[in-house]
Scaffold this active site. Structure first.
Site, short mmCIF file in Angstrom:
data_model
loop_
_atom_site.label_atom_id
_atom_site.label_comp_id
_atom_site.label_asym_id
_atom_site.label_seq_id
_atom_site.Cartn_x
_atom_site.Cartn_y
_atom_site.Cartn_z
N GLU A 180 31.97 23.24 38.73
CA GLU A 180 32.07 23.91 37.42
C GLU A 180 33.48 23.86 36.86
O GLU A 180 33.97 24.82 36.29
CB GLU A 180 31.60 25.37 37.54
CG GLU A 180 30.16 25.52 38.01
CD GLU A 180 29.70 26.95 38.07
OE1 GLU A 180 28.59 27.25 37.61
OE2 GLU A 180 30.46 27.80 38.59
N CYS A 210 25.28 35.19 34.97
CA CYS A 210 26.50 35.65 34.32
C CYS A 210 26.44 35.44 32.81
O CYS A 210 26.92 36.27 32.03
CB CYS A 210 27.71 34.93 34.91
SG CYS A 210 27.52 33.14 35.06
#
Length: 597
Positions: free
Chosen positions: A279, A376
């Site tokens: 990521e 998230c």
């Protein structure tokens, strides 16, 4: 003031949620949908997945090691939105707090044994932000008391030593709690966490220390690198520490890192983060469209960072990037019904995703999902939209600057104005003065608006990108009209972006456009577009575009490499382009932003 960021100094001062009131329009509609639908959706899924039950002591514990943070993000969203469900959820959280202030449903009994991956301090960061939101929007209550006890526990445990968290977040939260309470130790704790990075403060991991920004001290870094959300959250905290301590060197370091990151590591949509496995940001100019990760949380963190830098410096380039990211990343991250979300945001999808009614375990970007193993993004979207009015305008010493245009009323200092506009579909922005007042009004002219005009009565003048000002005094009923050119335009990539050579994209105003194919619509994998002026069509109030293209054509026979370029052929078709933020709302689709030309 009701605002998520309240620095004690800077070129600009925030105008909070109590000073900026949204009306129906592009952002007003989305904020209302968020407050009425998305927050409740997140609450329902957190209960369904057992993450709230963790605070009740239900066993076995469910969710990832950082799932506590999602409840805290939801509490922050509820605080900004004035949601009536906050006290009950806050009481559930409060009952899980231990006597010394420690609060974590995963690590109680084995505290701080895995600072690299445990996320304990990260979770506290989101708790502190929720507490600050509640304190500013409501006042002291059970949630704010939980927050103070947790912050004091962190200071007692970590003030001395060399440790930090593998996921930055607590740094900016501690600074904001200092701003809200005046308690100096919170600022000092944040400063120490920042200065420990790169000494190093953490152990080795397989992704390397750059993954959590522990490879070099913050002041020595030249660019944002590693895990994109971690890097951007840390940069937010660094700006906050720099502003509150008057550390100009530290602020300049982040400005320089931001500038290089935007120039070399940012996608056309404003998205950041090119690599899936960690990521992370890629190397300079590593910006593949189909493998772009562009996590929604990274875009929110980018907005948070640019907003802080804008307040500190007043530099319009931070507002320009914020606008790009708001319209093409934040607005993309949530479906038009407010109940499904993108985690990753690629700029090309080759194969339609399979529909999913439950939890997405892959977090890929082919179709919005109602929930994720790592959710998230939905909760981050909820808290950001709930506080969005605070990002739209700011006060300066002698007036007000309006950064982003949507129907609203804005009050700052001696000025009160109403903004009327159909932006981003329409480039006309009317600012009407509501009461007699003094001071100047600054209107942002975006970087793409090279031939804009500003009119005051019969006086019409050209204005260049930047801030265009009109001076007071003002009488109730006075009007300013900003006209921004909304012609579609072709955009070409830097030649150093290998993955994009031979392609171009179309933009109109602040919006990036894409081609989308659903069901039996023409395939996108074998098209070539012609660089001609796009035609505009208004469909249900939304501006769609059309460009000429050819589907199919001169193919190699069994081998995709030939000794000389092959051109021509194919079937001419009109290629429909839609705003990138609207793609994926009609069902599984293929999509591409960058078109071969």
């Amino acid at each position: 003031m009701v605002d998520p960021v309240l620095p004690s100094s800077g070129v600009l001062s925030p105008l909070g949620l109590d000073a900026v009131r949204l009306s129906p329009g592009f952002w007003g509609d989305r904020v209302a949908l968020n407050n009425d639908v998305t927050i409740a959706h997140c609450r329902e899924w957190q209960e369904r997945e057992g993450w709230i039950g963790n605070f009740r002591g239900e066993r076995p514990r469910r969710g990832r090691e950082f799932s506590d943070s999602e409840i805290y993000k939801l509490l922050e969203a509820m605080a900004w939105a004035g949601h009536p469900g906050l006290p009950e959820l806050a009481s559930t959280v409060a009952r899980a707090q231990e006597g010394d202030g420690y609060l974590n449903t995963r690590w109680s009994g084995s505290r701080y044994t895995d600072l690299e991956w445990g996320h304990e301090l990260y979770c506290y960061g989101h708790l502190l932000q929720a507490g600050v939101a509640r304190l500013r929007a409501y006042g002291e209550d059970e949630l704010t008391r939980v927050t103070i006890r947790a912050a004091d526990h962190v200071c007692r445990r970590f003030m001395e030593g060399t440790q930090a968290c593998g996921h930055p977040e607590i740094e900016m939260a501690l600074v904001e709690l200092y701003r809200a309470t005046g308690t100096e130790r919170y600022l000092e704790m944040a400063r120490r966490f920042v200065e420990r990075r790169g000494l190093p403060a953490l152990g080795e991991i397989r992704f390397g220390r750059a993954y959590f920004q522990d490879d070099v001290p913050v002041r020595e870094a030249r660019v944002l690198r590693g895990h994109a959300v971690r890097a951007l959250y840390l940069a937010c905290g660094v700006v906050d520490v720099a502003v509150e301590t008057g550390d100009e060197e530290l602020l300049k370091a982040v400005e320089s890192q931001w500038e290089r990151t935007v120039a070399r590591r940012t996608h056309l949509t404003g998205g950041m983060g090119s690599r899936h496995q960690d990521e992370s940001f890629g190397d300079d100019f590593e910006l593949p469209p189909d493998r772009a990760y562009n996590e929604t949380c990274a875009s929110i963190a980018s907005i948070m960072l640019a907003h802080r830098l804008l307040l500190a410096t007043g530099d319009v380039r931070y507002a320009d990037l914020t606008e790009r990211t708001l319209y093409n990343m934040l607005a993309t991250g949530v479906a038009l019904d407010g109940r499904s979300f993108f985690y990753a945001n690629p700029l090309q999808v080759r194969v339609p995703a399979e529909p999913l009614d439950g939890v997405n375990h892959a977090a890929e970007g082919g179709l919005r999902s109602p929930w994720f193993d790592v959710s998230c993004c939905p909760n981050n979207i909820a808290r950001t939209l709930a506080s969005l009015p605070a990002y739209l305008a700011a006060a300066e010493r002698d007036g007000v600057r309006i950064h982003h245009y949507t129907p609203s009323e804005i009050r700052g200092g001696d000025l009160a104005v109403r903004v009327e506009t159909g932006y981003p579909w329409d480039g006309s922005v009317l600012v009407r003065v509501l009461a007699d007042g003094a001071g100047r009004i600054g209107l942002r002219v975006p970087a793409w608006a090279s031939d804009a005009t500003l009119a005051r009565g019969e006086d019409v003048r050209p204005v260049r990108p930047g801030y265009a000002y009109a001076e007071g005094p003002w009488r109730a009923g006075d009007e300013l009209r900003l006209e921004l050119p909304m012609r579609p335009r072709w955009t070409f990539p830097d030649r150093r972006v290998d993955a994009l050579r031979g392609s171009a994209a179309v933009e109109r105003g602040p919006l990036v456009y894409c081609a989308e194919s659903v069901g039996d619509e023409p395939p996108l994998g074998d098209l070539t577009a012609r660089v001609e002026p796009p035609a505009e069509h208004v469909v249900d109030g939304v501006v769609e575009l059309e460009v000429p293209a050819a589907i199919g054509g001169a193919d190699g026979d069994g081998w995709p490499y030939v000794p000389a370029p092959v051109h021509g052929g194919g079937t001419d078709v009109p290629l429909r382009l839609v705003p990138y933020h609207r793609w994926g709302n009609r069902g599984p689709a293929t999509m591409r932003v960058w078109l071969p030309v």
